[in-house]
Design a protein around this motif. Structure first.
Motif, mmCIF file in Angstrom:
data_model
loop_
_atom_site.group_PDB
_atom_site.id
_atom_site.type_symbol
_atom_site.label_atom_id
_atom_site.label_comp_id
_atom_site.label_asym_id
_atom_site.label_seq_id
_atom_site.Cartn_x
_atom_site.Cartn_y
_atom_site.Cartn_z
ATOM 1 N N ASP A 129 19.683 8.557 10.116
ATOM 2 C CA ASP A 129 19.092 8.612 11.444
ATOM 3 C C ASP A 129 18.742 7.219 11.987
ATOM 4 N N GLY A 173 1.814 8.658 21.986
ATOM 5 C CA GLY A 173 3.098 9.106 21.436
ATOM 6 C C GLY A 173 3.132 8.714 19.969
ATOM 7 N N GLY A 175 5.303 9.535 17.290
ATOM 8 C CA GLY A 175 6.508 9.839 16.527
ATOM 9 C C GLY A 175 6.677 8.729 15.502
ATOM 10 N N GLY A 227 12.450 20.742 16.228
ATOM 11 C CA GLY A 227 13.175 19.562 15.729
ATOM 12 C C GLY A 227 12.357 18.288 15.844
ATOM 13 N N ALA A 230 9.398 16.659 21.653
ATOM 14 C CA ALA A 230 8.489 17.143 22.682
ATOM 15 C C ALA A 230 9.337 17.644 23.850
#
Ligand code: NAD
Length: 376
Positions: A129, A173, A175, A227, A230
């Protein structure tokens, strides 16, 4: 089985899509590697470093000739792919929504364009990824950028001349980039708080020693979200979030925003009026600036001053750490291609019904085949 490694031609792009380590590993799998002259230079890799691992160094035209797989960081201009053979794979981050026309051109060339940023977020694909590997570094660098532009210090300091208070840092945020930003700001000694729309991040924020600041009156996204992604929030949620941000942001010295929604413009999280309530000399880093920006007035690649607050619009942050970001990017590509390596065919083979194939394949046999692009 020939793999070509291209030199990046996009302005400001310093990364490279193969490292001496991955070149060695590909060769061990049985491939031959042709690297375009100077491809690694801006990422601190010399041509001879590749040669020592068994690669050949040549012109773009020569490395492209007969290549079965072409590796790049950014999607190359189709005109620069002259001579690429039909059916060859192009493996890179192709910015499929932003460079939609380019995808059509790849189809016309008859190549299989594989967009690495469309890699599904599934456990077995984690090591492939590129979004994770590059966002992690961006999160780290965003804090260093903020610190460099901040006319004060991050940690509390008790000195003979008096005490300096700790910077207050707010991460919006949480992530991959946001988590690394929290960890980095904490290491530098800031007082850190953070917010997200996905409920699962609350515990992650706490486990890093930061304070979660969440909208409580309207429900956000349960758990991780589908997954880990958002979605656009309801108007009611957006209103509650704006109120929460207004009350919190005036007390912050540093704000880092990282909020993204796949396939859409980044959500607007901070308005000009909210910036005006911040203390002069505060710094905002907008990591989403290239996707439309979380912060009103942010410009990608520029530092804008509004109401005495510096707003840094990120522009290809990973490129500023090209040696490390390239090493990780290269490993992502190697992990992907080696996972699909077929011993008999002596090359990677992508089954049509595989989740990864369906996710990343943009073009095949002259046509655009990706569902996310066709649905748009
Ligand atoms: P991202 O870059 O898509 O978005 C960054 C963050 O912004 C996300 O946490 C998102 O919830 C948040 N956000 C969106 N809109 C917001 C708003 N209006 N206000 C506040 N925050 C908002 O996300 P990412 O960093 O790529 O990853 C998100 C999740 O996916 C993480 O939990 C990560 O662990 C997971 N992930 C899993 C894999 C895998 O399993 N292979 C790979 C990558 C990421």
């Amino acid at each position: 089985m020939k793999i070509a490694v291209l030199k990046e031609l996009a302005e400001g792009e310093k990364r490279v899509s193969a490292s001496p380590e991955t070149v060695k590993k590909f060769i061990a799998l049985g491939a031959s590697l042709a690297v375009e002259k100077g491809a690694g230079e801006s990422a601190s890799v010399a041509d001879k470093d590749y040669q020592e691992m068994g690669a050949t160094i040549d012109t773009r035209q020569a490395v492209l000739k007969d290549a079965d797989i072409v590796l790049a960081v950014q999607g190359p201009d189709p005109l620069s792919l002259k001579g690429i053979k039909k059916g060859a794979w192009l493996v890179a981050s192709l910015n499929p929504f932003g460079e939609r026309k380019r995808v059509d051109e790849y189809a016309k060339l008859g190549i299989d364009a594989l967009a690495m940023e469309f890699m599904p977020r599934i456990t077995r694909a984690q090591s492939m990824d590129i979004l994770s590997s590059q966002s992690n570094l961006s999160g780290y660098k965003s804090v260093l950028e903020a610190a460099a532009h901040y006319g004060r210090v991050f940690p509390m300091m008790m000195t003979a001349a008096g005490t300096v208070s700790a910077a207050r840092c707010f991460i919006m945020g949480v992530g991959v980039a946001g988590l690394q930003a929290i960890a980095t700001a904490r290491r530098l000694g800031a007082q850190v708080s953070a917010t997200d729309v996905r409920a699962a991040t609350k515990e992650q924020i706490q486990s890093l020693g930061a304070k979660p600041i969440f909208v409580e009156s309207v429900e956000g996204i349960e758990g991780e979200g589908t997954g880990g992604y958002a979605t656009e929030m309801s108007e009611e949620y957006q209103k509650a979030q704006a109120e929460l941000v207004s009350s919190h942001i005036a007390k912050q010295d540093i704000v880092i925003t990282t909020a993204l929604i796949p396939g859409r413009a980044a959500p607007r999280l901070i308005s000009d009026a909210q910036i005006a309530t911040m203390r002069t000399g505060s710094v905002i880093v907008d990591l989403a600036a290239e996707q439309g920006g979380n912060v009103e007035g942010a410009v990608a690649g520029k530092v804008v001053v509004k109401h005495g607050v510096k707003i840094i619009g990120a522009n290809n942050m990973p490129s500023s750490m090209a040696a490390d970001s390239s090493a990780l990017f290269s490993r992502n590509l190697y992990n992907f291609l080696s996972a699909y390596w077929d011993e008999e065919a002596k090359r990677p083979v992508l089954p049509d019904d595989d989740e990864v194939t369906i996710g990343i394949r943009l073009t095949k046999d002259g046509k655009v085949v990706n569902e996310r692009l066709l649905a748009k």
